[in-house]
Enzyme design. Structure first.
Site, mmCIF file in Angstrom:
data_model
loop_
_atom_site.group_PDB
_atom_site.id
_atom_site.type_symbol
_atom_site.label_atom_id
_atom_site.label_comp_id
_atom_site.label_asym_id
_atom_site.label_seq_id
_atom_site.Cartn_x
_atom_site.Cartn_y
_atom_site.Cartn_z
ATOM 1 N N ASN A 54 0.661 -1.207 0.008
ATOM 2 C CA ASN A 54 -0.116 0.072 0.125
ATOM 3 C C ASN A 54 0.993 1.116 0.096
ATOM 4 O OD1 ASN A 54 -1.774 2.148 1.522
ATOM 5 N ND2 ASN A 54 -3.141 0.592 0.900
ATOM 6 N N ALA A 55 0.535 2.383 -0.738
ATOM 7 C CA ALA A 55 1.170 3.768 -0.560
ATOM 8 C C ALA A 55 1.485 4.047 0.893
ATOM 9 C CB ALA A 55 0.501 4.607 -1.483
ATOM 10 N N GLU A 64 2.132 -14.535 4.273
ATOM 11 C CA GLU A 64 1.740 -15.330 5.173
ATOM 12 C C GLU A 64 0.470 -14.961 5.889
ATOM 13 O OE1 GLU A 64 6.208 -14.714 5.709
ATOM 14 O OE2 GLU A 64 4.484 -13.594 4.921
ATOM 15 N N CYS A 95 8.253 -12.198 8.715
ATOM 16 C CA CYS A 95 8.881 -11.013 9.670
ATOM 17 C C CYS A 95 8.092 -11.243 11.085
ATOM 18 C CB CYS A 95 8.098 -9.737 8.957
ATOM 19 S SG CYS A 95 6.484 -9.450 9.004
#
Length: 145
Positions: A54-55, A64, A95
């Site tokens: 997303n920006a 995941e 992560c």
């Protein structure tokens, strides 16, 4: 919740193929870092996910979490393994946010297969990548049923 289990050669082949293929669905115009994931349920279904950026960078979602979220919405909460595939070598590990998210639905013995750009993999467990974790069993009620 996931339990310790061994995958058959066919399950591992399908899991890896689908995780690697899921990279093609990644929406990553900013980082160009494609990640695909495939989750195997205990009922034998394979559920894919890919990262969606997303920006506003923190709003993006990792492959995941997409796979687990899709599975849970479809009524699954019992998983056998996950594979995660990237375009780098050595392969990337989930992560920290994904590790905690996965822990909600995976015991410490849950296997995580990580694939590199050439299709080679390493395998670890939830307990190895998130030692001394906090999960549903640490709360009264033990999580959702």
């Amino acid at each position: 919740m996931a339990s310790s289990s061994t995958l058959s050669a066919q399950e591992l082949e399908t899991l890896s193929t689908k995780a690697i293929a899921a990279k093609a669905s990644a929406y990553c115009p900013y980082s160009k870092f494609r990640v695909g994931a495939c989750l195997l349920t205990h009922s034998g279904e394979f559920i894919q996910g890919a990262n969606v950026e997303n920006a506003s960078f923190p709003v993006g979602t990792c492959a995941e979490r997409v796979a687990f979220g899709t599975a849970v919405v479809a009524g699954h909460q019992n998983f056998k393994a996950i594979a995660v595939a990237t375009d780098i070598s050595p392969p990337a590990s989930p992560c920290g946010m994904c590790r905690q998210y996965m822990r909600e639905f995976a015991t410490p013995s849950f296997p995580i297969y990580m694939y590199d750009k050439d299709g080679n993999y390493t395998v670890t467990t939830m307990g190895e990548i998130l030692p001394n974790s906090f999960g549903p069993d640490d709360l009264d009620g033990g999580g959702s049923s």
